[in-house]
Scaffold this active site. Structure first.
Site, mmCIF file in Angstrom:
data_model
loop_
_atom_site.group_PDB
_atom_site.id
_atom_site.type_symbol
_atom_site.label_atom_id
_atom_site.label_comp_id
_atom_site.label_asym_id
_atom_site.label_seq_id
_atom_site.Cartn_x
_atom_site.Cartn_y
_atom_site.Cartn_z
ATOM 1 N N HIS A 80 0.817 -1.150 0.035
ATOM 2 C CA HIS A 80 -0.099 0.039 -0.027
ATOM 3 C C HIS A 80 0.863 1.371 0.039
ATOM 4 C CE1 HIS A 80 -3.619 -2.294 0.978
ATOM 5 N NE2 HIS A 80 -2.796 -3.019 1.352
ATOM 6 N N HIS B 80 -1.405 2.905 -5.554
ATOM 7 C CA HIS B 80 -1.611 1.319 -5.359
ATOM 8 C C HIS B 80 -3.159 1.122 -5.604
ATOM 9 C CE1 HIS B 80 -2.596 2.532 -1.311
ATOM 10 N NE2 HIS B 80 -3.262 1.364 -1.181
ATOM 11 N N ASP C 195 -6.310 -1.482 -4.538
ATOM 12 C CA ASP C 195 -6.773 -2.446 -3.612
ATOM 13 C C ASP C 195 -7.460 -3.667 -4.155
ATOM 14 O OD1 ASP C 195 -5.757 -1.006 -1.143
ATOM 15 O OD2 ASP C 195 -7.514 -0.179 -0.634
ATOM 16 N N HIS D 92 -8.432 -7.249 0.745
ATOM 17 C CA HIS D 92 -8.136 -6.384 1.700
ATOM 18 C C HIS D 92 -8.857 -6.257 2.850
ATOM 19 C CE1 HIS D 92 -5.694 -3.288 3.472
ATOM 20 N NE2 HIS D 92 -6.426 -2.145 2.770
ATOM 21 N N GLU E 81 -5.457 4.196 -4.695
ATOM 22 C CA GLU E 81 -5.298 4.997 -3.570
ATOM 23 C C GLU E 81 -3.999 5.795 -3.851
ATOM 24 O OE1 GLU E 81 -7.880 3.248 -0.402
ATOM 25 O OE2 GLU E 81 -5.866 2.241 -0.730
#
Ligand SMILES: [Zn+2]
Length: 197
Positions: free
Chosen positions: A34, A38, A40, A44, A161
């Site tokens: 992370h 990155h 997800d 997760h 993110e």
């Protein structure tokens, strides 16, 4: 770079150096998945969720809308409604005041970043948006429960993110986001770029 509290620091170590008499330069990277930009994967937050090698490249590449919400402290369903997005929006990248942190070169993690409320996540799912990106380390606020992630990942929405959207004018672009191929991980580092149409 800012790192999520408790995650390992990013370290790039040169273990062979031509200058030191080695035949080649070789580096070793150590970091959490992370770190920096990155993607997800559902695993997760979901025990039965899929892992990063199953992230759909069809969703990660294609037309995307960049929206700008400079005044939001939290992005709600109402805020998203007010954007009046084009009807066919399938990829939504949210530029907030978070991006100013990248311009300023902040290196410490900040807890008061802008992110999505759970009702905003629900709105995204109901609008059939397949991908959402945010310009700080998490799609949900630091002190919130896991609902925002859970709602999005349960519906198969891909989350990007730690985007840097500083200076990106709101509008329509082509997104190219390629997470590295990690088998069995809950996220993967990615390079994400926008191309003007
Ligand atoms: Zn993440």
């Amino acid at each position: 770079m800012p790192i999520w509290p408790g995650d390992p620091a990013v370290e790039l170590e040169q273990v062979q150096q031509i200058e030191a008499g080695d035949p080649v330069n070789v580096s070793v990277l150590r970091c959490g998945v992370h770190s920096g930009t990155h993607v997800d994967a559902p695993w997760h937050f979901l025990p039965q969720g899929t892992t990063s090698e199953h992230l759909s490249l069809d969703v990660l590449i294609g037309p995307a809308v960049v929206a700008y919400l400079p005044d939001a402290a939290v992005i709600t369903a109402h805020d998203l409604e007010q954007l009046h997005l084009p009807a066919q929006t399938t990829r939504l990248l949210l530029r907030t005041r978070n991006s100013e942190r990248w311009t300023a070169g902040e290196q410490q993690f900040s807890e008061d970043f802008v992110a999505l409320s759970a009702d905003a996540a629900q709105w995204i799912v109901e609008r059939d948006i397949r991908l959402v990106g945010i310009d700080y380390l998490s799609i949900q606020r630091y002190h919130d429960g896991p609902e925002t992630h859970q709602i999005l990942l349960t519906a198969g929405v891909i989350i990007i993110e730690t985007l840097n959207l500083a200076g990106v004018e709101p509008g329509q672009y082509e997104l190219l986001c390629l997470p590295i191929l990690l088998v069995g991980a809950e996220a993967a580092l990615a390079r994400a770029v926008l191309r003007e149409l």
